[in-house]
Design an enzyme around this catalytic site. Structure first.
Site, PDB file in Angstrom:
ATOM      1  N   ASP A 142       0.878  -1.193   0.061  1.00  0.00           N
ATOM      2  CA  ASP A 142      -0.036   0.131   0.006  1.00  0.00           C
ATOM      3  C   ASP A 142       0.658   1.422  -0.058  1.00  0.00           C
ATOM      4  O   ASP A 142       1.610   1.581   0.932  1.00  0.00           O
ATOM      5  CB  ASP A 142      -0.750  -0.212   1.318  1.00  0.00           C
ATOM      6  CG  ASP A 142      -1.740   1.228   1.467  1.00  0.00           C
ATOM      7  OD1 ASP A 142      -1.915   1.970   0.310  1.00  0.00           O
ATOM      8  OD2 ASP A 142      -2.433   1.411   2.594  1.00  0.00           O
TER       9      ASP A 142
ATOM     10  N   ASP B 190      -2.036   6.224  -4.628  1.00  0.00           N
ATOM     11  CA  ASP B 190      -2.272   5.315  -3.671  1.00  0.00           C
ATOM     12  C   ASP B 190      -2.808   3.941  -4.340  1.00  0.00           C
ATOM     13  O   ASP B 190      -3.741   3.754  -4.645  1.00  0.00           O
ATOM     14  CB  ASP B 190      -3.310   5.962  -2.807  1.00  0.00           C
ATOM     15  CG  ASP B 190      -3.789   5.115  -1.603  1.00  0.00           C
ATOM     16  OD1 ASP B 190      -3.181   3.995  -1.422  1.00  0.00           O
ATOM     17  OD2 ASP B 190      -5.030   5.298  -1.007  1.00  0.00           O
TER      18      ASP B 190
END
Length: 410
Positions: A122, A301
């Site tokens: 992530d 992201d």
């Protein structure tokens, strides 16, 4: 220090055997598994607005939690929120079953002897955590990390708590141990060992065992060096770069460089404007051949799905491309399914188009001739470019030079 051998995992969850494999020059690839955690569309291919709203709220909460960490770690508010109205306290209405619709995860090893775990990679967070054996039952079903079984584990006697929205959170104790990723070892890496997983992280809803954040240390709940930063600091990588290809049947995370088989042409690089998230400036947004927005601040992201923009920007974009706001929502817009707009993002002077399939989430169940767009209105003063965009390009993250590069997929 240069590594040319990658560790190949042959069994799960038993202890891992190391099988020599020649690594490509400049780095090593980690194959990623794609998991659809929850459905954003109904059986008739219409969108599930409840699931859509949950994911928007979850991403908003995750980013806000990172800003809280930034202020705690640096002593100053993040520039993206400084001077703005203080966020109200209280939970967001997040259905954890629906909040994480898509995940890309791969394998790492932890401890001595090494043991295999799966983690979500992530770029929108900075902490690394795994479920621990000493938990209240909420972590059971995952591969559990046992500090007592590792010769290199050290307890820090510190508590950790990580939140990705009020329904996705974990807490427990902090340890250090040796972590191996793509054959490269990060020694004495801080990790959170969870004693509690909220429902959104439990088996059946969250497929990997844990999460490995790849943003900057300033966003860490533990104010700890992220794993990739540790690898670079300890001289483990050929290059201080990692890269994602989330498209096609063989998605991968490449550690220590970029994989030339996955892209064509040159990279368009843009500098990080603030060490925290991978936050860069987008030159412009082009809709149906016309520049509609310029100088757009955005976060890259991989842990989010949609593209979230500011409310004013998103309203202006859809007005320019023939879309209108969904009457029952403040976040979503739709457009005629027989006239899907063309949208591209420009970085470093190069425009990267978003495919029609990526741009469209599905049909509006209340207006079947209208399709709901994947560019949605968020609550922050910047954009968040999730996997809808990252799947459309080859994306490289250069830690040493604090920049992000985009290239056309091969």
């Amino acid at each position: 220090m240069r590594f040319t051998l990658a560790r190949v995992i042959t069994a799960l969850p038993v202890f891992v055997a190391a099988v020599p494999q020649l690594a490509k020059q400049g780095g090593t690839a980690i194959p990623l598994t794609f998991s659809k955690g929850s459905s954003l569309v109904n059986a008739d291919n219409s969108v599930n607005f409840g699931a859509l709203d949950s994911h928007v709220a979850s991403t908003t909460a995750k980013i806000s939690h990172g800003f809280d960490n930034f202020e705690k770690n640096t002593g100053a508010p993040h520039p993206a929120v400084e001077g703005s109205q203080k966020r109200a306290s209280g939970g967001l209405p997040i259905d954890s079953l629906s909040a994480r619709p898509m995940l890309w995860f791969g394998t790492i090893t932890v401890g001595t002897p090494p043991r295999l775990y799966t983690v979500e990679f992530d770029t929108g967070s900075s902490d690394f955590f795994l479920p621990g054996v000493d938990n209240d039952g909420t972590c059971d079903g995952h591969n559990l990390y046992d500090p007592q079984s590792s010769l290199t584990s050290v307890e820090l006697n510190k508590f950790f708590a990580i939140s990705f929205g009020n329904s996705d959170n974990a807490h427990g104790q902090q340890y250090t141990d040796n972590i191996t990723i793509a054959g490269l070892e990060a020694k004495d890496q801080t990790l959170g060992v969870a004693q509690y997983y909220s429902p959104g992280l439990q088996v059946g809803r969250f497929f990997p065992d844990g999460l490995l954040g790849m943003a900057f240390q300033a966003m860490s709940s533990n104010d700890a060096s992220p794993v990739f930063q540790t690898l670079v600091t300890q001289g483990q990588t050929d290059e201080p770069v990692f890269a994602f290809n989330l498209a096609g049947p063989n998605p991968e995370l490449y550690i220590g460089g970029t994989n030339p088989d996955m892209y064509i042409g040159d990279f368009s690089w843009t500098s990080v404007v603030q060490h925290g998230y991978w936050e860069v400036m987008m030159d412009n947004v082009i809709g149906n051949g016309q520049i509609t927005l310029t100088n757009v601040a955005c976060i890259i992201d991989t842990g989010s799905h949609y593209i979230q923009g500011t409310r004013l920007d998103v309203a202006n974009l859809y007005e320019a491309i023939g879309g209108t706001r969904v009457p029952t929502s403040n976040a979503f817009y739709h457009y005629p399914c027989n006239d899907i707009p063309r949208v591209s993002f420009t970085f470093g002077g190069t425009s990267f188009p978003i495919s029609a399939a990526a741009l469209t989430l599905g049909r509006n169940p209340h207006a079947p001739s209208m399709c709901v767009g994947s560019i949605v209105a968020g609550k922050h003063r910047f954009w968040v470019l999730g996997s809808v965009f990252v799947r459309s390009v080859y994306t490289a993250f250069d830690l040493a030079n604090a920049r992000v590069g985009f290239a056309t997929l091969a």
